[in-house]
Design a protein around this motif. Structure first.
Motif, short mmCIF file in Angstrom:
data_model
loop_
_atom_site.label_atom_id
_atom_site.label_comp_id
_atom_site.label_asym_id
_atom_site.label_seq_id
_atom_site.Cartn_x
_atom_site.Cartn_y
_atom_site.Cartn_z
N ASN A 55 14.88 -36.37 -58.54
CA ASN A 55 15.29 -35.36 -57.58
C ASN A 55 15.05 -33.98 -58.18
N GLY A 56 14.62 -33.07 -57.35
CA GLY A 56 14.46 -31.68 -57.78
C GLY A 56 15.12 -30.77 -56.75
N SER A 57 15.82 -29.75 -57.22
CA SER A 57 16.49 -28.85 -56.29
C SER A 57 16.36 -27.42 -56.77
N ALA A 58 16.44 -26.50 -55.83
CA ALA A 58 16.33 -25.08 -56.15
C ALA A 58 17.23 -24.30 -55.21
N ALA A 182 11.66 -26.38 -55.90
CA ALA A 182 12.24 -27.71 -56.03
C ALA A 182 11.20 -28.75 -56.43
N VAL A 183 10.01 -28.66 -55.86
CA VAL A 183 8.93 -29.59 -56.22
C VAL A 183 8.52 -29.39 -57.67
N THR A 184 8.43 -28.13 -58.10
CA THR A 184 8.10 -27.85 -59.50
C THR A 184 9.16 -28.42 -60.43
N GLN A 231 22.19 -27.21 -59.67
CA GLN A 231 20.80 -26.98 -59.29
C GLN A 231 19.90 -26.96 -60.52
N ASN A 232 18.65 -27.42 -60.32
CA ASN A 232 17.65 -27.33 -61.38
C ASN A 232 17.17 -25.89 -61.55
N THR A 233 17.01 -25.19 -60.44
CA THR A 233 16.47 -23.84 -60.46
C THR A 233 17.34 -22.94 -59.59
N ILE A 234 17.73 -21.79 -60.14
CA ILE A 234 18.50 -20.79 -59.40
C ILE A 234 17.76 -19.47 -59.48
N GLN A 235 17.55 -18.86 -58.34
CA GLN A 235 16.79 -17.61 -58.32
C GLN A 235 17.46 -16.63 -57.36
N ASN A 236 17.56 -15.39 -57.80
CA ASN A 236 18.06 -14.33 -56.94
C ASN A 236 16.89 -13.58 -56.35
N LYS A 261 18.96 -23.39 -50.09
CA LYS A 261 18.73 -24.47 -51.03
C LYS A 261 17.68 -25.44 -50.50
N ALA A 262 16.89 -25.94 -51.42
CA ALA A 262 15.92 -26.99 -51.09
C ALA A 262 16.08 -28.12 -52.10
N GLU A 263 16.00 -29.32 -51.62
CA GLU A 263 16.13 -30.50 -52.49
C GLU A 263 15.08 -31.52 -52.09
#
Length: 271
Positions: A55-58, A182-184, A231-236, A261-263
């Motif tokens: 699973n990948g999430s952002a 999320a894919v990355t 989350q794997n990735t958090i971005q502002n 959010k995307a997962e």
């Protein structure tokens, strides 16, 4: 003489047939040996013997640029006509006050209109009056004026504020960015896990996606931080640079941020 005529007739038919064939057939016929079969590309082989699913999430935090306010007027009267008249006058004053703050007429819409009887008490069927609830939904494009607009509506006669919510008009753009992140993240996680097992990831076998967005206000407290750390990735997302979307912090209504959010769940073949 009859035999000679028949020979001439056959000869003429032969000449005519040859002329027809010469017109129909191409001048430079392609030899069969010159025709080469078209090579078909070999199908991509994606092994199914071994695979890995991750699973990948952002999460992207965005400052909202739109607000939706649901507010209205509740009026009582001894008759339906009296209650409706009082409510109509009050809601018109509220709408006029909102319009004076720069809100366009197309951004104000009736959201709920209900007339209820008022009974003498819970056990009685005697109706002593009527109550009208009239709610309008107001789209605010200058979000920094949300508190001012709500205050103006209350001063004009609104006695109910049902909801104040914020959103972004660029949801699609930020959601696409979140999906890509999320894919990355999923690919990096799969590569790390496969390397730990002495393998490498191959082609993608399947992808499943689940995306949503929600508002992160200060009242979420520790739940907000807990959701962020998963989350794997958090971005502002960078600000648009328009100071009009900002908040001084003195208003009773604070913008906060939209969390988009995307997962994804991805299965890779192992090689």
């Amino acid at each position: 003489m009859r035999i000679l005529d028949n020979h001439k007739y056959v000869w003429l038919l032969g000449v005519l047939g040859w002329l027809i064939l010469s017109l129909v057939l191409p001048q430079n016929p392609v030899q069969a040996a010159d025709i080469q079969p078209t090579a078909r590309p070999e199908p991509t082989i994606c092994g199914t013997g071994r695979s890995i699913s991750v699973n990948g999430s952002a999460l992207i935090n965005v400052t909202p640029d739109r607000a939706l306010v649901q507010l209205g007027v509740q009026s009582n009267g001894t008759t339906v006509d009296a209650a409706e008249k009082a409510n109509s006058q009050a809601i018109q004053r509220v709408i006029a006050a909102i319009r004076q703050q720069g809100v366009q007429a197309g951004d104000i819409a009736t959201d709920l209109y209900v007339i209820d009887p008022i009974y003498e008490d819970y056990d009685s069927l005697y109706i002593k009056g009527y109550r009208v609830n009239n709610t309008v939904a107001v789209t605010i494009r200058e979000v920094n004026k949300t508190s001012v607009i709500v205050s103006a509506a209350l001063e004009a006669g609104a006695n109910q504020v049902h909801d104040v919510s914020f959103y972004t008009s660029e949801l699609r753009k930020y959601r696409d960015q979140a999906r890509e992140l999320a894919v990355t993240a999923a690919g990096e996680k799969a590569s790390a896990l496969a390397a730990s097992a002495g393998a490498e990831i191959g082609c993608v076998q399947s992808i499943n996606e689940n995306s949503w967005s929600y508002y992160n206000g200060w009242w979420y407290g520790s739940n907000r931080n807990a959701s962020l750390w998963t989350q794997n990735t958090i971005q502002n997302a960078p600000s648009t640079g328009d100071s009009s979307t900002g908040s001084s912090g003195d208003e009773p209504i604070s913008l906060g941020q939209i969390s988009i959010k995307a997962e994804v769940s991805i299965s890779y073949a192992l090689k």
